[in-house]
Design an enzyme around this catalytic site. Structure first.
Site, PDB file in Angstrom:
ATOM      1  N   HIS A 143       0.951  -1.225  -0.196  1.00 39.99           N
ATOM      2  CA  HIS A 143       0.051  -0.011   0.207  1.00 39.99           C
ATOM      3  C   HIS A 143       0.978   1.099  -0.086  1.00 39.99           C
ATOM      4  CE1 HIS A 143      -2.788   3.016   1.674  1.00 39.99           C
ATOM      5  NE2 HIS A 143      -3.899   2.233   1.666  1.00 39.99           N
ATOM      6  N   ASP A 220       3.324  -4.082   7.849  1.00 37.81           N
ATOM      7  CA  ASP A 220       2.028  -3.275   7.692  1.00 37.81           C
ATOM      8  C   ASP A 220       1.054  -4.447   7.675  1.00 37.81           C
ATOM      9  OD1 ASP A 220      -0.408  -2.450   6.662  1.00 37.81           O
ATOM     10  OD2 ASP A 220       0.281  -1.650   4.853  1.00 37.81           O
ATOM     11  N   GLN A 223      -4.476  -5.322   7.226  1.00 33.90           N
ATOM     12  CA  GLN A 223      -5.440  -6.038   6.661  1.00 33.90           C
ATOM     13  C   GLN A 223      -5.383  -7.559   7.141  1.00 33.90           C
ATOM     14  OE1 GLN A 223      -7.534  -5.279   4.189  1.00 33.90           O
ATOM     15  NE2 GLN A 223      -7.087  -3.147   3.473  1.00 33.90           N
ATOM     16  N   LYS A 246     -10.359  -0.958  10.289  1.00 33.82           N
ATOM     17  CA  LYS A 246     -10.566  -2.151   9.633  1.00 33.82           C
ATOM     18  C   LYS A 246     -10.800  -3.353  10.360  1.00 33.82           C
ATOM     19  CE  LYS A 246      -7.361  -0.714   5.981  1.00 33.82           C
ATOM     20  NZ  LYS A 246      -8.348   0.194   5.150  1.00 33.82           N
ATOM     21  N   CYS A 384      -4.878   2.414  -3.775  1.00 35.04           N
ATOM     22  CA  CYS A 384      -3.372   2.902  -3.169  1.00 35.04           C
ATOM     23  C   CYS A 384      -2.346   1.704  -3.361  1.00 35.04           C
ATOM     24  CB  CYS A 384      -3.693   3.281  -1.796  1.00 35.04           C
ATOM     25  SG  CYS A 384      -4.980   4.608  -1.241  1.00 35.04           S
TER      26      CYS A 384
END
Lengths: 426, 156
Positions: A143, A220, A223, A246, A384
């Protein structure tokens, strides 16, 4: 309901967790007020959970109750409301610490989201410790939030950003990573789960190699945390970032996990209230962890809501969430592949419940509008992740991303809407 | 809202068979680039002038049906007209996109097919990108912009 039950659960989920039954899903859906509405005259099928997940009533109530009864500023007043607000805010931090199995609350920095968390690392760590010519390895799957902060700090320090290639099925290429390692490699920036394709990267083996060589690992996890149990100690990464919204929590909340020794060695990023012990014009003493990195009044209500979201997912169980989403992924993949002209972008062996796709002759934006008219919410665009779109030579994709509260009937609604789009265009 | 108001036959036809799709040599033509950073759509528009007369317009790019059809219809509406006429048409089209209830000016002709986007606010930018890019190409002609640096328009 074909494919909804009896699907083999892969290693990415707890071995014997069962998907929620249709009755259990119906009961869970009752917890989410927003799901029960019509959009453009059709029942809402919310398949944009990768962009932002919806909130159970307990999260909405936790925020509202805080504003009704306990609101005040934290870490300041001696009055009762301030004490209550501080206790509730720090209780949320404690829940988050246990949720990701950080060693202590000192390792849990509360931020505005994944983006701020990664910028914090890039600026506070990067500007202090990167030298001209140092190399930052960023996977091509990232991302923009795990790419652009590194480009910025590279400009500031003279370090260099190098892309780690991805494979044709959309996984970060482990051999490609090994081939890029040099004595100047200082940082590995890698997503746990790709937001654009859903790939679950085998980050453990990347982290193991990086650790051996003293390379800083920045994961990251935006998700990943809503869909699988994450244990930062077991992963062994240096930093792990994620967002509250999220994870069925409020927007404007996020977490940066960092190893304590690293956080101690880093200077503050932003200055202001709450991050200091003593301020004089001659010099200022900074606060201890985690407050050193938390300047200004935070999103207090938001974190209290996020604490309630963590309670919610732990109560229903991340293993069963993962099993349910895996079943949805299998069913949706099979149904979508039966749509003529539809191509799935991202076919890695281990995927979260995210399906990026294109349909011959129909631009993703047209798909997005047509699906919306049928009550189906999906994301369309580059997600993104423009380097990913470039790699697969598509300007954009449509992306359906599922949560445990989605149903096979909603997937059928998506497929029906796609057939409608084909009738209009083809 | 009916999808057929947005995706009228004229729009679908120009999406499938865009007119004046291609490039013009710079110079003598002038070029501008358009981008919609939100969706990643990109567009290049070339305009060829003979004094005040627009003698040719071509475009290239990747985009949704609305943006391709709008660009294609625009080239047809501009070629063979004076700059003043093109400017007047731009203003009529802009008015259609930005005023939900404005009556459709008969002078729009075929361009009235673009009026469906008014009911889909998220898609107005798709339809307007080509027109802003043509305007930038005409401005480049006035500024005598060097060919190596065509101006870039971004929708907001």
């Amino acid at each position: 309901m074909a494919g909804h039950t009896g699907v083999a659960v892969t290693a990415s989920t707890a071995a014997n967790a069962q998907p929620f039954s249709a009755a259990e899903v119906a009961a869970l859906r009752a917890d989410f007020p927003i799901l029960h509405q019509q959009v453009n005259g059709k029942p809402l099928a919310y398949l944009d959970n990768g962009a932002s997940a919806q909130h159970p009533r307990s999260v909405i109530d936790a925020e509202a109750d805080y504003y009704r009864h306990d609101h005040s500023n934290i870490h300041r007043g001696v009055h009762t409301l301030s004490q209550r607000a501080t206790d509730a805010f720090e209780a949320a931090r404690h829940k988050l610490q246990r949720f990701i199995n950080a060693r202590s609350e000192r390792e849990v920095i509360l931020t505005r989201g994944t983006t701020e968390s990664i910028n914090l690392i890039a600026q506070a760590w990067g500007r202090s410790f990167l030298q001209p010519g140092d190399e930052i390895l960023v996977s091509r799957l990232e991302h923009h939030a795990n790419l652009v902060p590194w480009q910025i700090v590279a400009c500031q320090t003279g370090a260099v950003v190098r892309p780690i290639p991805i494979t044709l099925d959309g996984e970060v290429d482990f051999q490609g990573f090994l081939d890029l390692l040099t004595p100047r490699t200082r940082v590995l920036a890698l997503s746990h789960v790709s937001n654009s394709l859903g790939t679950i990267n085998p980050i453990e083996k990347f982290i193991a190699v990086a650790r051996e060589r003293g390379i800083l690992t920045v994961i990251d996890g935006a998700q990943a945390v809503p869909h699988m149990a994450v244990d930062v100690q077991a992963l062994g990464c240096d930093f792990y970032a994620f967002s509250g919204h999220k994870l069925f929590g409020p927007t404007g909340t996020g977490v940066l996990y960092g190893r304590e020794a690293l956080l101690e060695a880093m200077p503050p990023w932003m200055g202001g209230g709450d991050m200091i012990l003593e301020v004089r014009f001659e010099g200022t003493t900074f606060n201890t962890l985690p407050h050193k990195f938390e300047a200004g009044t935070p999103n207090i209500a938001g974190f209290i809501g996020l604490g309630a979201a963590v309670d919610y997912v732990q109560r229903i169980g991340l293993a069963r969430i993962a099993a349910t989403e895996e079943a949805l992924l299998h069913y949706a993949t099979a149904q979508l592949l039966a749509v003529p002209g539809l191509r799935i972008i991202g076919t890695a062996p281990h995927k979260a419940a995210v399906i990026s796709f294109v349909v011959d002759g129909i631009h993703p934006h047209d798909l997005g509008t047509i699906l919306d008219q049928e009550g189906v919410a999906v994301r369309t665009g580059h997600h993104c992740a423009m380097p990913v779109m470039e790699f697969f030579d598509v300007p954009a994709t449509a992306r359906a991303s599922f949560a445990f509260y989605n149903t096979p009937a909603e997937i059928d609604q998506l497929v029906g809407a796609l057939q409608h789009a084909r009738e209009l265009f083809c | 809202m009916d999808l057929k108001d947005l995706y009228r036959d004229v729009i679908l036809d120009h999406n499938k068979r865009p007119r004046n799709f291609g490039v013009l040599a710079v110079p003598p033509a002038h070029e501008a680039r358009g981008a919609n950073p939100l969706c990643g759509d990109t567009l290049r528009v070339w305009v060829q002038l003979d004094g005040e007369l627009v003698t040719d317009v071509k475009f290239e790019g990747k985009g949704c049906a609305i943006s391709v059809a709008s660009a294609s219809l625009m080239t047809e509406a501009a070629i063979g007209h004076t700059r003043a006429e093109v400017q007047a048409q731009f203003e009529r089209v802009h008015n259609v996109f930005t005023h939900h209830d404005a009556p459709l000016d008969p002078a729009l002709g075929k361009l009235a097919a673009l009026a469906g986007v008014r009911d889909f606010p998220a898609r107005v930018k798709c339809a307007s990108l080509a027109w802003h890019t043509l305007n930038a190409a005409l401005a480049a002609a006035d500024a005598d912009q060097p060919a190596a640096t065509p101006p870039t328009v971004q929708t907001e």
